[in-house]
Design an enzyme around this catalytic site. Structure first.
Site, mmCIF file in Angstrom:
data_model
loop_
_atom_site.group_PDB
_atom_site.id
_atom_site.type_symbol
_atom_site.label_atom_id
_atom_site.label_comp_id
_atom_site.label_asym_id
_atom_site.label_seq_id
_atom_site.Cartn_x
_atom_site.Cartn_y
_atom_site.Cartn_z
ATOM 1 N N LYS A 1 0.830 -1.201 0.043
ATOM 2 C CA LYS A 1 0.129 -0.030 0.020
ATOM 3 C C LYS A 1 0.826 1.199 0.008
ATOM 4 O O LYS A 1 1.771 1.327 0.774
ATOM 5 C CB LYS A 1 -0.956 -0.059 1.233
ATOM 6 C CG LYS A 1 -1.919 0.872 1.440
ATOM 7 C CD LYS A 1 -2.883 0.706 2.620
ATOM 8 C CE LYS A 1 -3.962 1.950 2.708
ATOM 9 N NZ LYS A 1 -4.681 1.491 3.833
ATOM 10 N N SER B 1 -9.662 1.360 3.271
ATOM 11 C CA SER B 1 -8.835 2.272 2.005
ATOM 12 C C SER B 1 -7.541 1.377 1.385
ATOM 13 O O SER B 1 -7.049 1.800 0.429
ATOM 14 C CB SER B 1 -8.150 3.325 2.763
ATOM 15 O OG SER B 1 -7.192 2.708 4.027
ATOM 16 N N SER C 1 -9.558 -0.746 7.292
ATOM 17 C CA SER C 1 -9.163 -0.836 5.997
ATOM 18 C C SER C 1 -8.415 -1.653 5.326
ATOM 19 O O SER C 1 -8.035 -1.969 4.184
ATOM 20 C CB SER C 1 -8.063 0.612 5.879
ATOM 21 O OG SER C 1 -8.905 1.645 6.050
#
Lengths: 482, 67
Positions: free
Chosen positions: A90, A165, A189
């Site tokens: 990420k 997310s 997330s």
């Protein structure tokens, strides 16, 4: 199907191999890191224009690392189960020499001077960092179309959102672009995209995985978590990235442990606490979600677990404390940029991050006090069980171009309960909806008992084979969303 | 709330934002500032008061110690 047989049958489907299967294939000299990385890079080239999972792919560095791994493995110098295995990250986690953009204009020029601790651990274990993954801006604002990169899309239906997310991580795993990914989880997330994309996401116990070199959202809620296509892979990844780090003030020195130790033990003797109240009393879930959760309970019972009912405080109580803490802490992180450069944020992040300006120090302290009471209440209610069975999302992911439905459904979930309590929680695929979108369950264990949590997840997967289900994706030519 | 009250409330919110250093956001994105204020109000309203206001809140995060 046994791992060896799957490897044999997957000559043309290297992208669906799990990390454990890849390690077995390397050991048997039936696959090389260079061969695998080339196959994945080709698949990323074809599918990323459709899915937007990757912000940046570092092909040359990945191939260089693959060649080094190949030579080391050929020389019999194995560094462990992740040696030569590609991992995507990420883009909120620092990789030395690369921009950590946080999917935001604010950070486009922020080049990391050094690796985050989790990246250093992965490199030491021989893993190959293949690229940086899309996210909701600063892990809070999305899915959005007003950011410097497009939002990731759901491989099961690219017209739908992939959760967030850690949106790119969910999409990349479900599409077979990479076998392992690192996400972060502040209010769910890791578990949200894992559920929306039909993969596995683990939020470990707070303090288990270092956050040093990870851009913060909310200090007392932030976790780094492994994402994968199987519980076994998530466990192996956790084995590598977990451990005390003096550079993270929240890090816990719990000694070395092997989280993958009990994956094959089965469920006999374990007590599962089914928390029906969240999805039947507090937020009425979609009927397909309710049926899927009941089916998970039935499967776990058939596998030998004892099922009990557990009542926890109302979800709204957790939401209140979590929202005040997250808004207050994230405001502290972003205030200087919100004051000076509000136009460089996407609208969604700007609205969410400015909320903290309207909360007082007293609100924050009250929320932390209430948090401690909720932690105690969950521990008390769960004292007679080993693992909790809880809803993940109350709905399947809606269309990505429907902001009203996204706004209405995003908070219909039971994930931030465990963000607040800090105990480990695992999201697993548990079915497909009538629309062909993944359904997901959440399992949670006592703090620092990831081993039992992963044991339950692995047993459930063996009984249901959901990790073998993949979305149908076009692969003949590069494609873009309609 | 009367129709006349609402603009006053909005002015108060925007003044509060300006006092918090968000003058540029107030000028360029007033609707986002108002939405943020509403989100904060909802969060505060959904927060249950702690049973014991004298309870020590530090450290703010403590999952139980490892076995």
């Amino acid at each position: 199907m046994a791992a060896d047989a799957r490897v044999d049958s997957a000559v043309n489907d290297l992208h669906w191999l799990t990390a454990q299967e890849i390690a077995a294939a390397y050991a048997a000299r039936r696959l090389s890191p260079v061969e695998l990385v080339r196959a994945l890079l080709a698949r990323i080239d074809k599918l990323n224009p459709l899915l937007g999972a990757f912000i940046r792919v570092d092909a040359e560095a990945a191939l260089d690392a693959a060649r080094v791994s190949e030579a080391e493995i050929a020389a019999g110098r194995s560094r462990g189960p992740l040696h030569g295995v590609p991992v995507a990250v990420k883009d909120i986690i620092d990789v030395a020499g690369q921009a950590t953009t946080c999917h935001s204009r604010i950070m486009l020029d922020h080049v990391a001077a050094r690796d985050a601790t989790v990246i250093a651990r992965l490199r030491a274990a021989g893993a190959i960092i293949i690229g940086k993954l899309a996210l909701h801006e600063f892990a809070i604002g999305g899915p959005s179309f007003d950011l410097p990169f497009p939002p990731a899309r759901n491989p099961w239906n690219p017209l739908h959102h992939p959760g967030g997310s850690s949106s790119g991580a969910g999409a990349a795993l479900a599409a077979g672009l990479v076998p392992l990914a690192l996400g972060t989880d502040t209010g769910g997330s890791v578990r949200n995209p894992a559920g929306a994309c039909g993969v596995v996401g683990l939020k470990p116990t707070y303090g288990t995985v270092s956050r040093h070199g990870v851009f913060p959202l909310a200090f007392t809620l932030d976790h780094v978590g492994p994402m994968a296509r199987s519980t076994g892979d998530a466990a192996v990844l956790l084995d590598v990235i977990a451990g005390y780090d003096p550079l993270d003030p929240g890090s816990v020195d719990g000694g070395a442990r092997q989280y993958s130790a009990d994956l094959a033990r089965g469920l006999r003797g374990l007590r599962i606490g089914f928390v029906r109240g969240f999805h039947e009393r507090d937020i009425e879930a979609d009927p397909e979600v309710i049926r899927a959760l009941d089916e998970v309970a039935r499967v776990l019972t058939c596998e030998g677990a004892e099922l009990r009912e557990v009542a926890l405080p109302p979800l709204q109580d957790f939401f209140g404390a979590q929202r005040v803490i997250m808004a207050s802490e994230s405001w502290a992180v972003h205030a200087r940029w919100l004051r000076a450069r509000p136009g460089d944020y996407g609208a969604s992040s700007r609205r969410r991050l400015m909320a903290g300006a309207f909360l007082s120090a007293g609100d924050y302290i009250e929320a932390q006090q209430r948090r401690h009471e909720l932690i105690a209440a969950v521990a008390q209610a769960s004292r007679e069980v080993d693992v909790l069975l809880v809803a993940n999302a109350m709905d399947t992911p809606c269309r990505i171009d429907d902001p009203d439905t996204i706004a209405r459904t995003y908070s219909r979930q039971a994930r931030n309960v465990f963000s607040l309590t800090g105990q480990p929680a695992l999201a697993l695929m548990c079915g497909l909806s009538s629309q062909g979108l993944p359904l997901s369950v959440q399992l949670a264990a006592r703090a620092h008992d990831e081993t039992t949590l992963l044991r339950v997840g692995a047993a459930y997967e063996r009984a249901t084979q959901w990790p073998q289900r993949h979305p149908a994706l076009p692969t003949d030519a590069p494609v873009k969303p309609a | 709330m009367t129709e006349q009250d609402e603009p006053v409330a909005e002015r108060d919110i925007l003044a509060q934002a300006t006092a918090a250093g968000l003058g540029k956001a107030v000028d360029e994105f007033p609707q986002d500032v108002l939405a943020a204020a509403q989100a904060a109000r909802q969060a505060r309203q959904s927060l249950c008061a702690p049973d014991d206001s004298t309870a020590e809140p530090w450290p703010p995060m403590r999952a139980s110690t490892p076995p």
